[in-house]
Design an enzyme around this catalytic site. Structure first.
Site, PDB file in Angstrom:
ATOM      1  N   VAL A  38     -36.981  72.300  28.971  1.00  0.00           N
ATOM      2  CA  VAL A  38     -36.282  72.134  30.329  1.00  0.00           C
ATOM      3  C   VAL A  38     -36.243  70.584  30.771  1.00  0.00           C
ATOM      4  CG1 VAL A  38     -38.804  72.437  31.208  1.00  0.00           C
ATOM      5  CG2 VAL A  38     -36.953  72.147  32.919  1.00  0.00           C
ATOM      6  N   HIS A  47     -32.771  59.086  27.408  1.00  0.00           N
ATOM      7  CA  HIS A  47     -32.819  57.545  27.286  1.00  0.00           C
ATOM      8  C   HIS A  47     -32.851  57.230  25.985  1.00  0.00           C
ATOM      9  CE1 HIS A  47     -32.866  53.657  28.518  1.00  0.00           C
ATOM     10  NE2 HIS A  47     -33.754  53.355  27.961  1.00  0.00           N
ATOM     11  N   ALA A  51     -31.383  53.460  22.535  1.00  0.00           N
ATOM     12  CA  ALA A  51     -31.870  52.418  21.488  1.00  0.00           C
ATOM     13  C   ALA A  51     -30.960  52.098  20.576  1.00  0.00           C
ATOM     14  CB  ALA A  51     -32.988  53.272  20.809  1.00  0.00           C
ATOM     15  N   PHE A 119     -36.657  43.780  10.667  1.00  0.00           N
ATOM     16  CA  PHE A 119     -36.762  43.653  12.085  1.00  0.00           C
ATOM     17  C   PHE A 119     -37.955  42.842  12.504  1.00  0.00           C
ATOM     18  CE2 PHE A 119     -36.093  45.860  16.032  1.00  0.00           C
ATOM     19  CZ  PHE A 119     -34.940  46.012  16.033  1.00  0.00           C
ATOM     20  N   TRP A 158     -32.758  71.199  35.277  1.00  0.00           N
ATOM     21  CA  TRP A 158     -33.988  71.449  36.138  1.00  0.00           C
ATOM     22  C   TRP A 158     -35.074  70.524  36.041  1.00  0.00           C
ATOM     23  CZ3 TRP A 158     -35.432  77.286  36.532  1.00  0.00           C
ATOM     24  CH2 TRP A 158     -34.115  78.158  36.118  1.00  0.00           C
ATOM     25  N   GLN A 233     -44.442  46.361  27.614  1.00  0.00           N
ATOM     26  CA  GLN A 233     -43.735  45.369  26.648  1.00  0.00           C
ATOM     27  C   GLN A 233     -42.566  44.852  27.309  1.00  0.00           C
ATOM     28  OE1 GLN A 233     -41.526  46.662  22.898  1.00  0.00           O
ATOM     29  NE2 GLN A 233     -43.006  45.518  22.056  1.00  0.00           N
ATOM     30  N   HIS A 235     -38.957  42.476  27.054  1.00  0.00           N
ATOM     31  CA  HIS A 235     -38.243  41.818  26.063  1.00  0.00           C
ATOM     32  C   HIS A 235     -37.595  40.519  26.900  1.00  0.00           C
ATOM     33  CE1 HIS A 235     -34.775  41.140  23.408  1.00  0.00           C
ATOM     34  NE2 HIS A 235     -35.147  41.967  22.582  1.00  0.00           N
ATOM     35  N   LEU A 245     -29.766  44.751  27.359  1.00  0.00           N
ATOM     36  CA  LEU A 245     -30.673  43.882  26.606  1.00  0.00           C
ATOM     37  C   LEU A 245     -29.435  42.839  25.494  1.00  0.00           C
ATOM     38  CD1 LEU A 245     -33.639  43.984  25.579  1.00  0.00           C
ATOM     39  CD2 LEU A 245     -32.903  45.055  23.497  1.00  0.00           C
ATOM     40  N   GLU A 248     -31.887  39.991  19.985  1.00  0.00           N
ATOM     41  CA  GLU A 248     -32.126  38.685  19.313  1.00  0.00           C
ATOM     42  C   GLU A 248     -31.243  37.693  18.403  1.00  0.00           C
ATOM     43  OE1 GLU A 248     -36.955  39.131  19.479  1.00  0.00           O
ATOM     44  OE2 GLU A 248     -35.827  39.786  17.362  1.00  0.00           O
ATOM     45  N   ARG A 288     -41.261  37.197  20.817  1.00  0.00           N
ATOM     46  CA  ARG A 288     -40.879  37.813  22.332  1.00  0.00           C
ATOM     47  C   ARG A 288     -41.758  37.692  23.268  1.00  0.00           C
ATOM     48  NH1 ARG A 288     -38.649  44.060  20.970  1.00  0.00           N
ATOM     49  NH2 ARG A 288     -36.808  43.191  19.389  1.00  0.00           N
ATOM     50  N   HIS A 356     -39.113  46.829  28.973  1.00  0.00           N
ATOM     51  CA  HIS A 356     -38.598  47.245  27.880  1.00  0.00           C
ATOM     52  C   HIS A 356     -39.374  48.697  27.395  1.00  0.00           C
ATOM     53  CE1 HIS A 356     -35.752  47.727  24.652  1.00  0.00           C
ATOM     54  NE2 HIS A 356     -36.664  47.644  23.603  1.00  0.00           N
ATOM     55  N   ARG A 391     -45.942  47.257  21.058  1.00  0.00           N
ATOM     56  CA  ARG A 391     -45.250  48.293  19.882  1.00  0.00           C
ATOM     57  C   ARG A 391     -44.420  47.350  19.147  1.00  0.00           C
ATOM     58  NH1 ARG A 391     -40.381  50.065  19.591  1.00  0.00           N
ATOM     59  NH2 ARG A 391     -39.694  49.235  21.591  1.00  0.00           N
ATOM     60  N   GLY A 393     -41.489  46.633  17.017  1.00  0.00           N
ATOM     61  CA  GLY A 393     -40.068  46.841  17.107  1.00  0.00           C
ATOM     62  C   GLY A 393     -39.718  48.161  15.923  1.00  0.00           C
ATOM     63  N   SER A 394     -38.542  48.989  16.496  1.00  0.00           N
ATOM     64  CA  SER A 394     -38.124  50.249  15.412  1.00  0.00           C
ATOM     65  C   SER A 394     -39.201  51.022  15.172  1.00  0.00           C
ATOM     66  CB  SER A 394     -37.319  49.607  14.513  1.00  0.00           C
ATOM     67  OG  SER A 394     -38.334  49.128  13.295  1.00  0.00           O
ATOM     68  N   ASN A 395     -40.345  50.986  15.610  1.00  0.00           N
ATOM     69  CA  ASN A 395     -41.387  52.169  15.329  1.00  0.00           C
ATOM     70  C   ASN A 395     -41.125  53.243  16.722  1.00  0.00           C
ATOM     71  OD1 ASN A 395     -42.809  51.533  13.149  1.00  0.00           O
ATOM     72  ND2 ASN A 395     -44.835  50.982  14.314  1.00  0.00           N
TER      73      ASN A 395
END
Lengths: 582, 118, 246, 115
Positions: A38, A47, A51, A119, A158, A233, A235, A245, A248, A288, A356, A391, A393-395
């Site tokens: 759902v 979302h 990325a 990265f 829904w 986090q 950016h 965004l 970089e 960052r 971010h 976090r 980046g890219s994880n």
């Protein structure tokens, strides 16, 4: 009314990367299971789609699980659970290869092998990417793959208003069908929440409209704690109005950050000397968080510019010239021109730090299980935790796959141990139906607009719980949020239609945002140290003696949440100093 | 949709005009059949037919058909360039190049026909 | 510069007795505002009953497609400035049933996506220790068709989709083609049967507007024509070389 | 199945479209425009006749004519089908269009056969 047709073995809430992955795992675990998904939007609108950069997984010979684990843990300022990180890095490659087998168009080397790129914060190249639209391709690949399983049933558009919790376990959800306005119960033996983060509690964010923390709020209201919510986090270079965004790379190619006097202000913040060409680890190529923090200091000094959408500084890439911009930064130019009506060849780009990602989320164990039996969570809405205080980046895309799969499998296994449903569900559903009628659907004589409350919430979060926090700023914001919680019972509803009523959805989302806000603020207030993305002016240092712990926020009615602490799991990497930029 | 849906947008109108060029093709093809028929019947009939082509009505029809044929050729060459993927080695030949090959072929074939006839 | 701009918005609610109508709204005229910002301004400050879909506001989620002054566009990428002085007419995407206001029903697309099997069909067992090899050239064969964000603009530009109830439409066929062209996929034959049947490629008359309005340069029209060539080839092979069927 | 023969007709349509686009304009320019306007002389009867007399020429011409007609038939069928919304007459339109193209081609064949 509870209909028989609305019954699943596993119900997944949220159809982004983690939700879709969980659904596939569950149905593959046992094709006989009925798996429901759902979502308040169609799966491909989730979302995850936004990325850009990539997804980290060890695949090359020069890399190793330990290196990936260390980058992740040090990046997270030692607040990551190291057993979770070890599981994460070791399961990542197979998950990524599986996605490759499902058709994800990963960028390739000439030999035909998957290409990886470097990265931020990584010792090695290990980020898989699909051009600059990795999240988009990952999401569409997963979504289209789910179509081949007849055991997966989707409930698109829904909106889940609450979980059905009875007899000490989660047994489904109450759901509003947007197209018809019908409120129904979907009973399920196990529920997995994969609804993403809640960046929309802040005014300036890369997050999409839909990221209102609904799933976190669902769990929170059902008594499940939210973990590490104070870690948000930022950016450093987002467009102030749209939150889009600016990568970089714009700085790596030689872009300058300028304050209102046209001065490269980073030189005042111990970030090196201004050179005409970019120097690694210095000035604009600093970490960052340091860049974001420097912005805040400039703002306090009154040296930022002021626009329709608050303070900003300039990112200037004009001196690179049209040719370099077109050849090396085409996407930056395209984004600016297509969505913000400015051309970086001729204009300076207004930028500011933007929210971010939320490291925190629903408290789960390594299998994706929450403390509430029958309830599981994965993705940004969950906190396992592999992201710790910041976090890497890219994880995040990889996390969707690894822990989406784990949560889906745990949920499927749990569902098979359950036979029926408890009898109390009907009255719980009835209560929820009444609550929705009273507070939203039949709400008359409300006073205050939804947007008004949302604006005030944004202001309070930006001022009190932004990049820098202090006890005073957090207290002030807390008062405002408290007030807004009350005001939210007085919202003005003007739309009484049952058909695709987006005003009701906005109102429901607002109530979730307020939950997220209170948990962020209370967790931030209680953590009297600075760690990763949580920077307290009044407590500038990390304090491992007292705070090498996860915070857990438990909802209390009519009050701010209770914060308890839960120790961080350390396996092989004792806390050390966090070094950036190498 | 109304029966005149193709009048609502320029691109739709262009489309329907493009499709109607098939009438020009058919018209001229039939004209050609009669040309061959006149040739078969002998010089008198042939000359009569050539005179017939000079009549104002036929001149008008032929001018219109010519416009249609040209529109047909141009749109056909441009669109087929989009549909056909030609690869030389590893690189896909850009559509514009494929289209220009079409045009070159057109010129050569036209020249050959003129050369044969005169 | 003008201060305000007028939007004429299609309003429809099946709950109301009155039929569809256009309602005018005045919104601030700003250089950096797109249609979607104006709609949000209306929703938040003027009329909370206006319904529309949106999410990412950066042209990737595909939610906010609408018809603006007659053309299907992503409203997050069309600036008020380019449409000045107005009034600007905003309508739901054409050829779809309207659920309410600017919200369309796209069930047909979702069903067809499944019907054409838009996923990798692979005979062999999965070996999860290694990726399948695919060179950058093989990638580029289908890459363009994989860029579809399912925004439905191409459907709204396709008169055949409006005229022919069973027609699957541009995006779905381009996505089927995306998998056909993928070196890892073995589903070509299976999809060809679907594409040759009622609702498939042979309805397309190459109007070409689908490709013109596509915000991601997917070129569905090109994909369909390539499919037709392929389909015709397969047809002749089947009839002329019946022994060469498989 | 309704669409079983679409690839068949479409093939002829495409071949005819290409051929007619390449060949017809120049022929039209000569016989339909330049000659009537007197810009060039009428082609001589004998020369023309001898050009067409060989079997190979006649076969080429026949191919050109019949493909052009099939091109028309297919395209015109869809113009009526979509443009005038005659979807319900699909079968009749197909018979009418392809039928007349075939009949006219047969006539052309007859003319050329007895050349």
């Amino acid at each position: 009314m509870i209909q028989k047709s609305h019954e699943c073995d596993v119900l997944i809430i949220g159809a982004g990367g983690a939700g879709l992955r969980a659904a596939i795992v569950a149905v593959e675990h046992d094709p006989g299971l009925k798996v429901g998904i759902v979502s308040k939007v169609y799966p491909m609108r989730s979302h995850t789609v936004s990325a850009e950069g990539g997804a980290a997984a060890v695949i090359k010979d020069f890399d190793s699980f330990d290196l990936h684990a260390y980058d992740t843990i040090s990046g997270g300022d030692w607040l990551c659970d190291q057993d979770a990180v070890e599981v994460f890095v070791s399961e990542a490659p197979r998950e990524m290869i599986r996605l490759e087998h499902w058709g994800c168009p990963w960028s390739r080397e000439e030999s035909g092998k998957v290409a990886v790129r470097p990265f931020g914060g990584m010792k090695n190249k290990r980020t898989w990417y699909a051009a600059d639209k990795t999240g988009f391709h990952l999401l569409h690949t997963l979504f289209q793959t789910t179509l081949k399983y007849d055991g997966i049933v989707r409930f698109d558009e829904w909106f889940v208003t609450s979980l059905l919790v009875d007899a000490g376990r989660c047994q489904g959800a109450v759901v509003l069908e947007m197209a018809t306005g019908k409120i129904e119960a979907i009973r399920a033996k196990a529920v997995v929440i994969c609804t993403g983060g809640g960046g929309k509690v802040f005014p300036y964010t890369t997050n999409a409209k839909i990221k209102t923390g609904d799933g976190m709020s669902l769990a929170y209201r059902a008594g499940v704690p939210l973990k590490d919510m104070e870690f948000v986090q930022y950016h450093p270079t987002g467009l102030p109005f749209t939150g889009i965004l600016i990568t970089e790379a714009a700085r790596a190619e030689g872009g300058f950050l300028l304050n209102k006097d046209g001065y490269r202000y980073l030189q005042d913040y111990d970030l090196g000397k201004p050179e005409p060409v970019p120097v690694l680890k210095s000035m604009e190529l600093g970490p960052r968080d340091r860049l974001s923090q420097a912005f805040m200091k400039e703002m306090e000094k009154g040296r930022t510019l002021n626009g329709n959408y608050g303070p900003y500084v300039h990112l200037d890439i004009r001196h690179l010239g049209k040719e370099i911009i077109n050849s090396r930064l085409p996407f930056v130019r395209e984004l600016c021109m297509k969505y913000e009506n400015l051309d970086p060849v001729e204009d300076m780009i207004p930028v500011r730090p933007v929210v971010h990602y939320m490291m925190g989320g629903i408290h789960t164990d390594i299998e994706g299980a929450t403390p509430l039996p029958g309830l599981f969570a994965a993705g940004e809405c969950a906190c396992v935790s592999i992201n710790g205080a910041n976090r890497l980046g890219s994880n995040s895309l990889t996390e969707l796959l690894v822990f989406g799969a784990r949560a889906g499998k745990s949920a499927a296994q749990y569902a098979k141990t359950r036979n029926g449903f408890s009898t109390g569900l009907k009255s719980i559903y009835g209560d929820e139906w009444n609550r929705l009628q009273k507070l939203y659907i039949k709400k008359k004589n409300g006073k205050i607009r939804i947007a008004e409350i949302r604006d005030r919430l944004h202001n309070a979060m930006e001022k009190g719980a932004g990049i820098y926090r202090s006890e005073q700023s957090l207290f002030e914001s807390q008062k405002i949020i408290e007030n807004l919680q009350e005001l939210s019972h007085e919202i003005r509803i003007s739309d009484y239609s049952s058909v695709f009523n987006t005003e009701i959805i906005d109102a429901l989302e607002l109530s979730c945002l307020l939950d997220i806000a209170e948990s962020v603020i209370q967790s931030a207030l209680c953590r009297k140290e600075s760690r990763g993305s949580h920077q307290r002016i009044d407590f500038p240092n990390r304090d491992d003696r007292n705070y090498l712990n996860h915070s857990l926020a438990y909802k209390r009615p009519e009050n701010f949440p209770e914060i308890r602490y839960h120790p961080v799991k350390i396996t092989r990497w004792p806390p050390g100093e966090r070094i950036y930029g190498r | 949709m109304t029966i005149f849906w193709w009048t609502r947008k320029k691109s739709y109108l262009r489309f329907i005009l493009r499709e109607l060029t098939s009438l020009a093709v058919a018209f001229f093809t039939i004209e050609m059949i009669f040309l061959f028929w006149s040739l078969k019947e002998g010089p008198d009939v042939y000359h009569e037919f050539m005179e017939f082509l000079r009549s104002p009505v036929l001149v008008f029809l032929n001018l219109s058909a010519m416009a249609g044929l040209l529109f047909h050729s141009i749109t056909w060459f441009n669109l087929s360039a989009k549909a056909i993927v030609v690869k030389i080695g590893k690189a896909r030949i850009p559509g514009k190049l494929v289209a220009s090959v079409n045009y070159i072929a057109w010129i050569i074939i036209s020249a050959v026909i003129v050369w044969i006839l005169y | 510069m003008q201060q305000q701009i007028t939007l004429e918005i299609f309003r429809y609610n099946p709950d109301d007795k009155e039929g569809p109508a256009y309602k005018k709204y005045e919104v601030p005229f700003r250089k950096d505002w797109v249609i979607l910002d104006a709609l949000n301004h209306i929703k938040d400050r003027i009329d909370g009953t206006l319904s529309f879909r949106w999410s990412c506001r950066m042209g990737i989620c595909g939610s906010c497609g609408m018809k603006v002054n007659g053309n299907p566009v992503l409203t997050c990428a069309s600036f008020l400035e380019k449409l000045a002085p107005g009034p600007i007419r905003i309508e739901p995407l054409e050829y779809f049933p309207v659920i309410r206001d600017l919200v369309i029903n796209m069930d047909d697309f979702m069903d067809n996506l499944k019907k054409v099997r838009s996923w990798i069909i692979h005979e062999k067992d999965d070996n999860l220790d290694e990726e399948y090899l695919q060179t950058p050239d093989q990638l580029s064969d289908y890459k363009q068709y994989s860029m579809c964000i399912n925004c439905m603009l191409c459907y709204s530009a396709c008169p055949v989709y409006g005229l022919e109830p069973g027609f699957m439409g541009p995006a779905v066929i381009a996505l089927a083609q995306r998998y056909n062209m993928d070196s890892r996929d073995d589903g070509n034959k299976l999809r060809m049967d679907i594409m040759n049947a009622e609702g498939g490629i042979w309805h397309c008359t190459f109007v070409g507007d689908c490709s013109a309005v596509c915000p991601k340069n997917v070129d569905p029209a090109g994909a369909i024509q390539r499919y037709k060539l392929e389909g015709a080839r397969a047809w002749w092979t089947r009839w002329l070389l019946p022994w060469g069927k498989e | 199945m309704k669409h079983q023969f679409e690839p068949f007709w479409w093939s002829w349509f495409s071949a005819g479209g290409t051929l007619s686009a390449l060949v017809l304009p120049v022929v039209m320019m000569i016989f339909g425009i330049s000659v009537p306007f007197g810009w060039i002389d009428d082609p001589e009867y004998d020369k023309l006749k001898s050009l067409i007399a060989p079997v190979s020429s006649r076969i080429l011409i026949f191919i050109c004519i019949s493909l052009s007609l099939l091109h028309w038939a297919h395209r015109f069928r869809f113009t009526l089908y979509d443009g005038l919304q005659l979807q319900h007459l699909n079968r009749s339109l197909a018979i009418l269009c392809y039928g007349s193209a075939i009949l006219i081609s047969l006539f052309a064949g007859y003319v050329l056969w007895n050349f």
